[in-house]
Design a protein around this motif. Structure first.
Motif, PDB file in Angstrom:
ATOM      1  N   ASN A 164      -7.826   5.089   4.086  1.00 53.82           N
ATOM      2  CA  ASN A 164      -9.094   4.925   3.364  1.00 53.82           C
ATOM      3  C   ASN A 164      -9.303   3.473   2.936  1.00 53.82           C
ATOM      4  N   HIS A 165      -8.221   2.674   2.961  1.00 58.26           N
ATOM      5  CA  HIS A 165      -8.291   1.302   2.465  1.00 58.26           C
ATOM      6  C   HIS A 165      -7.978   0.252   3.517  1.00 58.26           C
ATOM      7  N   ILE A 166      -7.052   0.569   4.424  1.00 59.84           N
ATOM      8  CA  ILE A 166      -6.646  -0.365   5.470  1.00 59.84           C
ATOM      9  C   ILE A 166      -6.120   0.469   6.636  1.00 59.84           C
ATOM     10  N   GLU A 167      -6.367   0.003   7.840  1.00 59.19           N
ATOM     11  CA  GLU A 167      -5.970   0.762   9.023  1.00 59.19           C
ATOM     12  C   GLU A 167      -4.448   0.839   9.138  1.00 59.19           C
TER      13      GLU A 167
ATOM     14  N   SER B  12       5.354  11.568  -1.380  1.00 61.43           N
ATOM     15  CA  SER B  12       4.502  11.963  -0.266  1.00 61.43           C
ATOM     16  C   SER B  12       5.300  11.957   1.030  1.00 61.43           C
ATOM     17  N   TYR B  13       4.674  12.475   2.081  1.00 63.36           N
ATOM     18  CA  TYR B  13       5.261  12.499   3.418  1.00 63.36           C
ATOM     19  C   TYR B  13       4.375  11.676   4.343  1.00 63.36           C
ATOM     20  N   GLY B  14       4.900  11.340   5.506  1.00 61.29           N
ATOM     21  CA  GLY B  14       4.257  10.398   6.410  1.00 61.29           C
ATOM     22  C   GLY B  14       2.798  10.653   6.711  1.00 61.29           C
ATOM     23  N   TYR B  15       2.485  11.835   7.209  1.00 61.40           N
ATOM     24  CA  TYR B  15       1.106  12.122   7.623  1.00 61.40           C
ATOM     25  C   TYR B  15       0.135  11.968   6.452  1.00 61.40           C
ATOM     26  N   GLN B  16       0.534  12.452   5.274  1.00 61.59           N
ATOM     27  CA  GLN B  16      -0.336  12.342   4.103  1.00 61.59           C
ATOM     28  C   GLN B  16      -0.532  10.886   3.695  1.00 61.59           C
ATOM     29  N   MET B  17       0.530  10.083   3.788  1.00 61.58           N
ATOM     30  CA  MET B  17       0.404   8.663   3.438  1.00 61.58           C
ATOM     31  C   MET B  17      -0.557   7.957   4.384  1.00 61.58           C
ATOM     32  N   VAL B  18      -0.485   8.274   5.670  1.00 61.03           N
ATOM     33  CA  VAL B  18      -1.415   7.670   6.642  1.00 61.03           C
ATOM     34  C   VAL B  18      -2.847   7.994   6.232  1.00 61.03           C
TER      35      VAL B  18
ATOM     36  N   CYS C 168       0.840  -1.208   0.000  1.00 64.20           N
ATOM     37  CA  CYS C 168       0.000   0.000   0.000  1.00 64.20           C
ATOM     38  C   CYS C 168       0.872   1.253   0.000  1.00 64.20           C
ATOM     39  N   VAL C 169       1.950   1.227   0.761  1.00 67.14           N
ATOM     40  CA  VAL C 169       2.876   2.367   0.789  1.00 67.14           C
ATOM     41  C   VAL C 169       3.490   2.559  -0.596  1.00 67.14           C
ATOM     42  N   LEU C 170       3.957   1.471  -1.203  1.00 65.71           N
ATOM     43  CA  LEU C 170       4.537   1.578  -2.541  1.00 65.71           C
ATOM     44  C   LEU C 170       3.507   2.078  -3.554  1.00 65.71           C
ATOM     45  N   ALA C 171       2.280   1.583  -3.460  1.00 60.39           N
ATOM     46  CA  ALA C 171       1.226   2.023  -4.383  1.00 60.39           C
ATOM     47  C   ALA C 171       0.924   3.501  -4.204  1.00 60.39           C
ATOM     48  N   THR C 172       0.913   3.961  -2.967  1.00 64.64           N
ATOM     49  CA  THR C 172       0.671   5.380  -2.693  1.00 64.64           C
ATOM     50  C   THR C 172       1.773   6.224  -3.318  1.00 64.64           C
TER      51      THR C 172
END
Length: 105
Positions: free
Chosen positions: A34-37, A23-29, A13-17
């Motif tokens: 929206n898809h997985i906790e 991106s930066y951490g807070y935005q990635m969270v 999910c991180v790689l897909a984002t």
């Protein structure tokens, strides 16, 4: 969800984002949630692993007079994500087998 399965999926999910944009951490969270906790305390160890494996690189940008760390997917990270997508068909086959077995009971 099984913790090991979730851990593996979170890395993808991180790689897909990051395929969409740096991106930066807070935005990635926010994006991934929206898809997985996911929490920041879960995200940052994943980002370190991805950086150590060469799948992600880091650069900084000044934002509101502070440096913000941005993450960028590397060509190795793109290849890893591509492999996951290709191999997931096998996972779907296993899922269908398990689902059929459970539903027939």
């Amino acid at each position: 969800m099984d913790i090991q399965l979730k851990k593996g999926l979170l890395e993808y999910c991180v790689l897909a984002t990051l395929m969409k944009s740096d991106s930066y951490g807070y935005q990635m969270v926010k994006d991934i949630s929206n898809h997985i906790e996911i929490t920041e305390s879960t995200l940052y160890p994943i980002l370190r692993r991805l950086e150590n494996s060469g799948h992600v690189s880091i650069y900084t940008v000044e934002h509101n007079m502070r440096l913000r760390k941005y993450y960028q997917i590397t060509s190795s990270g793109k290849e890893q994500l591509q492999e996951f997508v290709q191999e997931f068909n096998t996972v779907l086959d296993v899922y269908e087998y398990i689902k059929e077995t459970v539903e027939s009971e």
